[in-house]
Write an enzyme that holds these catalytic residues in place. Structure first.
Site, PDB file in Angstrom:
ATOM      1  N   HIS A 153      -4.344   6.399  -5.886  1.00  0.00           N
ATOM      2  CA  HIS A 153      -5.547   6.694  -4.688  1.00  0.00           C
ATOM      3  C   HIS A 153      -5.619   8.331  -4.743  1.00  0.00           C
ATOM      4  CE1 HIS A 153      -3.689   3.097  -1.985  1.00  0.00           C
ATOM      5  NE2 HIS A 153      -4.102   2.852  -3.105  1.00  0.00           N
TER       6      HIS A 153
ATOM      7  N   ASN B 144       0.761  -1.298  -0.031  1.00  0.00           N
ATOM      8  CA  ASN B 144      -0.160  -0.136  -0.029  1.00  0.00           C
ATOM      9  C   ASN B 144       0.885   1.271   0.109  1.00  0.00           C
ATOM     10  OD1 ASN B 144      -2.600   1.359   0.620  1.00  0.00           O
ATOM     11  ND2 ASN B 144      -1.549   2.157   2.079  1.00  0.00           N
ATOM     12  N   GLU B 145       0.576   2.187  -0.746  1.00  0.00           N
ATOM     13  CA  GLU B 145       1.241   3.629  -0.945  1.00  0.00           C
ATOM     14  C   GLU B 145       2.609   3.291  -0.509  1.00  0.00           C
ATOM     15  OE1 GLU B 145      -1.231   6.006   1.516  1.00  0.00           O
ATOM     16  OE2 GLU B 145      -3.019   5.598   0.290  1.00  0.00           O
TER      17      GLU B 145
ATOM     18  N   GLU C  29      -8.040   3.602  -4.061  1.00  0.00           N
ATOM     19  CA  GLU C  29      -8.653   4.043  -3.071  1.00  0.00           C
ATOM     20  C   GLU C  29      -9.019   5.467  -3.374  1.00  0.00           C
ATOM     21  OE1 GLU C  29      -6.589   4.764   0.842  1.00  0.00           O
ATOM     22  OE2 GLU C  29      -5.689   2.540   0.654  1.00  0.00           O
TER      23      GLU C  29
ATOM     24  N   TRP D 239     -12.269   3.852   0.080  1.00  0.00           N
ATOM     25  CA  TRP D 239     -11.772   3.709   1.400  1.00  0.00           C
ATOM     26  C   TRP D 239     -12.862   4.366   2.401  1.00  0.00           C
ATOM     27  CZ3 TRP D 239      -7.619   1.432   3.028  1.00  0.00           C
ATOM     28  CH2 TRP D 239      -7.536   1.587   4.716  1.00  0.00           C
TER      29      TRP D 239
END
Length: 466
Positions: free
Chosen positions: A220, A153-154, A249, A278
């Protein structure tokens, strides 16, 4: 996960012409795979992700959320896992996959420990995330029809975002060298928001690194993407270059500086792009919760928009054919973004139980008619949010107007998806250019914010068809 970005000067940069690198023929992918810009199933059927994120690693007991997310209309769930570097370790991957399959959800599994690496001192590297996936390989092999591996993630913060390219190439190649044949998803740097365009400008390099040509890029979208122009420009670059992309997201415009979620939803639907909102519940910032306390009977304003909105889950999601899904949903949404603003709600407000009128008496013009239902969806001291659903009668209509009179001095302060005018207590809402035409029994909705003091009675509404 949303992160506050400080001192960022976001500029739209011109994209230089991409130089495509000649590569060897791809190995045959199995299970879910990339075909052009699309994700397809093993049988070649296009699959468009429509789902939400679930913070499983922090709430391992909330396994009922898988069924609740499915009931909300999702066809995909992105499950937060931990490698043990910061959270977890999540050693229940086999059980998570079983929960996904039991509830007929495609499972996107992600390691959250990588969030903000290079800026967040406790974060794991992408290489460490790959080591976690290798440790869980026995639970993953054979699940390629059902599972997408979102490596980390990220994975890079705002410090030295350029390191993302080499780290991502190495991570993909290490996954393939270790025998993973799954569809791989990779997140952008800059806490996932790619405001320095590192992922955008190096996308072809990342895709070429995968010997199976089975990688999808993930953006995202939060406060960096707070205008329709920022959103559509970014998405256009990927479409023009033929790069596969999902919106892994995104949040919602609960104040004027936040993400333009209405444009994201409309553009995703128009372009056939997957999206994963999200998040279901459990946020430290509860404004991003869709279901209060993981209770599907307590959908927030955000939850209502994702679950029941015009471009939301129930209107647009199609179950994967691996689970027996065969038919597309009937679209009730516009195919382009609304030109009007999204709502802004009080971040500290807790949604009150919604109150609504029944369907209004309908007025007809030349045999055409419509009805309207007014619902207070959220309320806080001094303000409230309402939604009005407009439904055509037994014949198609080409326009509509809804009228009501406030009894307690309420005043509309902002509206979206309709043009709202007031004369004293009397209010008239007319359709926007894109949602006036409704098929017989078809419906649309608009919303507004308003002030109130003391009493907030639900007014009677009337609808006139054009």
């Amino acid at each position: 996960m949303k992160r506050l970005l400080t001192s960022i000067g976001v500029a739209v940069l011109a994209l230089a012409a991409s130089v495509l690198v000649a590569v060897a023929p791809a190995e045959a992918a199995v299970g879910l795979r990339i075909s052009g810009t699309d994700i397809v199933e093993a049988n070649g059927q296009k699959f468009v992700m429509r789902g939400v994120n679930h913070p499983h690693v922090w709430y391992t007991g909330q396994t009922s959320s898988f069924a609740n997310i499915k009931a909300a209309g999702a066809n995909t769930i992105r499950v937060v896992l931990g490698s043990g570097k910061r959270w977890g370790p999540s050693n229940d991957v086999a059980n998570v996959i079983t929960l996904c399959k039991t509830n007929k959800l495609i499972c996107v599994l992600e390691v959250h420990d990588t969030t903000g690496y290079g800026e967040e001192g406790a974060a794991a590297s992408l290489d460490e995330a790959v080591n976690y996936w290798i440790s869980q390989k026995s639970a993953l092999v054979g699940q390629e029809n059902y599972v997408v591996i979102n490596i980390g993630n990220e994975p890079i913060g705002n410090v030295n975002a350029s390191q993302w390219t080499a780290a991502t190439v190495a991570a993909i190649q290490k996954m393939r060298t270790n025998g993973f044949q799954h569809l791989i998803m990779v997140d952008a740097p800059n806490w996932g928001q790619d405001w320095q365009y590192t992922m955008r400008d190096n996308a072809q390099t990342i895709l070429n690194a995968d010997t199976q040509r089975n990688t999808v890029l993930s953006i995202h979208m939060y406060a960096v993407f707070n205008t329709a122009t920022a959103i559509t420009d970014y998405l256009n670059r990927f479409r023009t270059n033929g790069w596969p992309l999902v919106i892994g997201e995104f949040g919602w415009r609960f104040n004027s500086n936040e993400v333009d979620h209405e444009t994201i939803l409309a553009e995703a639907q128009a372009r056939g792009l997957g999206y994963l909102a999200w998040s279901w519940s459990g946020n430290t910032d509860p404004i991003l919760d869709m279901a209060l306390n993981f209770d599907p009977a307590q959908l927030t304003t955000w939850g209502q928009r994702i679950v029941n909105g015009a471009n939301g889950l129930k209107a647009t999601a199609k179950e994967a054919t691996i689970f027996g899904g065969t038919s597309s949903p009937s679209p009730s949404a516009s195919t382009g973004p609304s030109p009007s603003a999204s709502p802004s709600a009080s971040p500290s407000a807790s949604p009150s139980p919604s109150r609504s009128t029944g369907p209004s008496p309908s007025a007809s013009q030349g045999g055409r008619s419509c009805s309207a239902t007014y619902t207070i969806t959220n309320s806080w001291p001094g303000g409230f949010q309402a939604e009005v659903k407009v439904t055509a009668g037994s014949s198609a209509i080409t326009g509509w107007a809804v009228n009501w009179t406030f009894a307690n001095g309420q005043t509309v302060t902002q509206a979206w998806s309709a043009t709202v005018t007031s004369s004293g207590a009397a209010v008239t809402a007319r359709n926007a250019s894109w949602n006036g035409s409704l098929a017989a029994s078809g419906s649309t909705s608009f919303g507004f914010l308003a002030s109130w003091n003391g009493t907030n009675a639900v007014p009677a509404v009337t609808c006139t068809a054009g």
